[in-house]
Structures are given as structure tokens and as C-alpha cells.
Design a protein around this motif. Sequence first.
Motif, PDB file in Angstrom:
ATOM      1  N   CYS A  16      21.702  -9.447   1.067  1.00  0.00           N
ATOM      2  CA  CYS A  16      22.583  -9.454  -0.110  1.00  0.00           C
ATOM      3  C   CYS A  16      22.995  -8.056  -0.577  1.00  0.00           C
ATOM      4  N   HIS A  17      22.019  -7.176  -0.767  1.00  0.00           N
ATOM      5  CA  HIS A  17      22.348  -5.849  -1.298  1.00  0.00           C
ATOM      6  C   HIS A  17      21.644  -4.726  -0.543  1.00  0.00           C
ATOM      7  N   GLY A  18      21.059  -5.062   0.612  1.00  0.00           N
ATOM      8  CA  GLY A  18      20.499  -4.023   1.478  1.00  0.00           C
ATOM      9  C   GLY A  18      19.066  -3.613   1.197  1.00  0.00           C
ATOM     10  N   SER A  19      18.342  -4.349   0.384  1.00  0.00           N
ATOM     11  CA  SER A  19      16.942  -3.989   0.150  1.00  0.00           C
ATOM     12  C   SER A  19      16.151  -4.141   1.444  1.00  0.00           C
ATOM     13  N   LYS A  20      15.160  -3.258   1.607  1.00  0.00           N
ATOM     14  CA  LYS A  20      14.301  -3.280   2.787  1.00  0.00           C
ATOM     15  C   LYS A  20      12.853  -3.136   2.329  1.00  0.00           C
ATOM     16  N   TYR A  21      11.968  -3.820   3.061  1.00  0.00           N
ATOM     17  CA  TYR A  21      10.549  -3.840   2.705  1.00  0.00           C
ATOM     18  C   TYR A  21       9.702  -3.493   3.916  1.00  0.00           C
ATOM     19  N   ASP A  22       8.539  -2.897   3.657  1.00  0.00           N
ATOM     20  CA  ASP A  22       7.577  -2.563   4.701  1.00  0.00           C
ATOM     21  C   ASP A  22       6.891  -3.846   5.177  1.00  0.00           C
ATOM     22  N   PRO A  23       6.893  -4.120   6.487  1.00  0.00           N
ATOM     23  CA  PRO A  23       6.289  -5.355   6.991  1.00  0.00           C
ATOM     24  C   PRO A  23       4.760  -5.379   6.930  1.00  0.00           C
ATOM     25  N   ALA A  24       4.121  -4.245   6.691  1.00  0.00           N
ATOM     26  CA  ALA A  24       2.660  -4.207   6.592  1.00  0.00           C
ATOM     27  C   ALA A  24       2.178  -4.383   5.157  1.00  0.00           C
ATOM     28  N   THR A  25       3.001  -3.953   4.175  1.00  0.00           N
ATOM     29  CA  THR A  25       2.550  -3.965   2.783  1.00  0.00           C
ATOM     30  C   THR A  25       3.472  -4.747   1.847  1.00  0.00           C
ATOM     31  N   GLY A  26       4.704  -4.998   2.268  1.00  0.00           N
ATOM     32  CA  GLY A  26       5.675  -5.648   1.400  1.00  0.00           C
ATOM     33  C   GLY A  26       6.325  -4.697   0.415  1.00  0.00           C
ATOM     34  N   SER A  27       5.948  -3.407   0.457  1.00  0.00           N
ATOM     35  CA  SER A  27       6.511  -2.447  -0.492  1.00  0.00           C
ATOM     36  C   SER A  27       7.968  -2.135  -0.160  1.00  0.00           C
ATOM     37  N   VAL A  28       8.711  -1.735  -1.169  1.00  0.00           N
ATOM     38  CA  VAL A  28      10.133  -1.428  -1.021  1.00  0.00           C
ATOM     39  C   VAL A  28      10.291  -0.113  -0.264  1.00  0.00           C
ATOM     40  N   THR A  29      11.087  -0.130   0.802  1.00  0.00           N
ATOM     41  CA  THR A  29      11.395   1.102   1.532  1.00  0.00           C
ATOM     42  C   THR A  29      12.830   1.551   1.269  1.00  0.00           C
ATOM     43  N   ALA A  30      13.688   0.631   0.811  1.00  0.00           N
ATOM     44  CA  ALA A  30      15.062   0.965   0.419  1.00  0.00           C
ATOM     45  C   ALA A  30      15.504  -0.036  -0.636  1.00  0.00           C
ATOM     46  N   GLY A  31      16.052   0.481  -1.735  1.00  0.00           N
ATOM     47  CA  GLY A  31      16.465  -0.360  -2.857  1.00  0.00           C
ATOM     48  C   GLY A  31      17.772  -1.065  -2.599  1.00  0.00           C
ATOM     49  N   PRO A  32      18.167  -1.839  -3.574  1.00  0.00           N
ATOM     50  CA  PRO A  32      17.878  -1.754  -5.010  1.00  0.00           C
ATOM     51  C   PRO A  32      16.696  -2.596  -5.496  1.00  0.00           C
ATOM     52  N   ALA A  33      15.916  -3.203  -4.618  1.00  0.00           N
ATOM     53  CA  ALA A  33      14.783  -4.031  -5.053  1.00  0.00           C
ATOM     54  C   ALA A  33      13.853  -3.209  -5.949  1.00  0.00           C
ATOM     55  N   PRO A  34      13.442  -3.769  -7.098  1.00  0.00           N
ATOM     56  CA  PRO A  34      12.600  -3.024  -8.018  1.00  0.00           C
ATOM     57  C   PRO A  34      11.092  -3.140  -7.754  1.00  0.00           C
ATOM     58  N   ARG A  35      10.684  -4.179  -7.009  1.00  0.00           N
ATOM     59  CA  ARG A  35       9.265  -4.439  -6.790  1.00  0.00           C
ATOM     60  C   ARG A  35       9.012  -4.853  -5.351  1.00  0.00           C
ATOM     61  N   PRO A  36       7.753  -4.715  -4.893  1.00  0.00           N
ATOM     62  CA  PRO A  36       7.402  -5.188  -3.547  1.00  0.00           C
ATOM     63  C   PRO A  36       7.503  -6.710  -3.459  1.00  0.00           C
ATOM     64  N   LEU A  37       7.555  -7.210  -2.243  1.00  0.00           N
ATOM     65  CA  LEU A  37       7.484  -8.660  -2.035  1.00  0.00           C
ATOM     66  C   LEU A  37       6.067  -9.109  -2.352  1.00  0.00           C
ATOM     67  N   PRO A  38       5.902 -10.162  -3.142  1.00  0.00           N
ATOM     68  CA  PRO A  38       4.547 -10.662  -3.413  1.00  0.00           C
ATOM     69  C   PRO A  38       3.894 -11.172  -2.131  1.00  0.00           C
ATOM     70  N   ALA A  39       2.624 -10.848  -1.959  1.00  0.00           N
ATOM     71  CA  ALA A  39       1.869 -11.286  -0.782  1.00  0.00           C
ATOM     72  C   ALA A  39       1.572 -12.781  -0.877  1.00  0.00           C
ATOM     73  N   LYS A  40       1.449 -13.415   0.277  1.00  0.00           N
ATOM     74  CA  LYS A  40       1.049 -14.813   0.387  1.00  0.00           C
ATOM     75  C   LYS A  40      -0.217 -14.858   1.235  1.00  0.00           C
ATOM     76  N   THR A  41      -1.059 -15.844   1.010  1.00  0.00           N
ATOM     77  CA  THR A  41      -2.282 -15.971   1.790  1.00  0.00           C
ATOM     78  C   THR A  41      -2.038 -16.862   2.997  1.00  0.00           C
ATOM     79  N   ILE A  42      -2.415 -16.352   4.150  1.00  0.00           N
ATOM     80  CA  ILE A  42      -2.357 -17.125   5.384  1.00  0.00           C
ATOM     81  C   ILE A  42      -3.725 -17.084   6.043  1.00  0.00           C
ATOM     82  N   LYS A  43      -3.952 -18.051   6.926  1.00  0.00           N
ATOM     83  CA  LYS A  43      -5.187 -18.086   7.737  1.00  0.00           C
ATOM     84  C   LYS A  43      -4.757 -18.119   9.197  1.00  0.00           C
ATOM     85  N   VAL A  44      -5.397 -17.309   9.988  1.00  0.00           N
ATOM     86  CA  VAL A  44      -5.179 -17.344  11.431  1.00  0.00           C
ATOM     87  C   VAL A  44      -6.406 -18.028  12.033  1.00  0.00           C
ATOM     88  N   GLU A  45      -6.172 -19.203  12.619  1.00  0.00           N
ATOM     89  CA  GLU A  45      -7.245 -19.962  13.257  1.00  0.00           C
ATOM     90  C   GLU A  45      -6.845 -20.198  14.694  1.00  0.00           C
TER      91      GLU A  45
END
Length: 157
Positions: free
Chosen positions: A121-150
Motif C-alpha cells: 500500500c505505502h511501501g512499509s517494510k519489516y524485518d523478517p526476524a523481528t517484525g521491526s520496521v525497516t522502512a516507513g511509513p509504518a509507525p510500529r513493528p508487526l505484532p508477533a504471533k505464537t507458532i509451534k513447530v512439530e
Amino acid sequence: MSTQALPSEPGPARRTVVAAVGGVGLAAALAACGDSDSSDSAKTSGDGGTGGAAGSGAGAAGGGVLAKTADIPQGGGKVFADQGVVVTQPTAGTFKAFSATCTHQGCMVKDVADGTINCPCHGSKYDPATGSVTAGPAPRPLPAKTIKVEGDSIKLA
């Protein structure tokens, strides 16, 4: 000379109609601004391993298989729009999951490419390891979700 009263207009008064139309418009605007973001931000907490906050995926919630580990490329990831989650594998064997809703204006992230989770939509980019913003205009990181690897299965917790 006699005075006659004019008959009143049939139907609702103009003021009533204008108020009703305004109320319908306000209700529609509020519905469109839903609070899908609030449920994720209220559940944020990290686990440092394979995800973070408790999530609410539709079809895979409660232990259903979201993906096979082979479906998530190392150094990349995959967006599961129906569940509202993006799963990444930043390093071999390490899987992370985040909300797939951009924190800027609520668009769904599109993909994981060129080392970032990308919102179209507006070019925001996030770090795939932490969800933190690497390029705006996003103001906050992506919230983490819990997964299980079985085994070779990735499940939303």
C-alpha cells in the motif's frame, strides 16, 4: 377575510431525514475503521524462539497445521492471508510469525522478498526476524504471533 391553515407536508420532516442519513454515514464509517489491530497489540509478548504473541488464526488456530516447514524458504517467508499471519524463516530452522496487517493503515502485507516483509500500500517494510520496521511509513513493528513447530509442521498456537 378568513385565514386558512395550509396542509402540512406528508412524510418525515427534512430535519429528520438529514439526521437519519448522517447517522447511517457515521455508522458505516465506524464499521470500516474496525479495531482489528487492537486484538493483536493487546496480546503482544515475546517468547524469543519460534514466534511471539498469542494469535488468532482462522482455519489453523488451536493446533491446525498452517504450513509445512518446507513451504517456508530460508531467508524468506510466506503470507497466510486467511489466517492474517506471515511466517518467516530468517535462519535455517528458525521460524517466526507476525501479524500480516501493516501497522500503518491496516493493509495486508504482500510478501517476503529481498530480505523484508513488504506492504504494497505505502511501501512499509519489516524485518523478517523481528517484525521491526525497516522502512516507513509504518509507525510500529508487526505484532508477533505464537507458532509451534512439530516435526515438519508449523501450527498457530
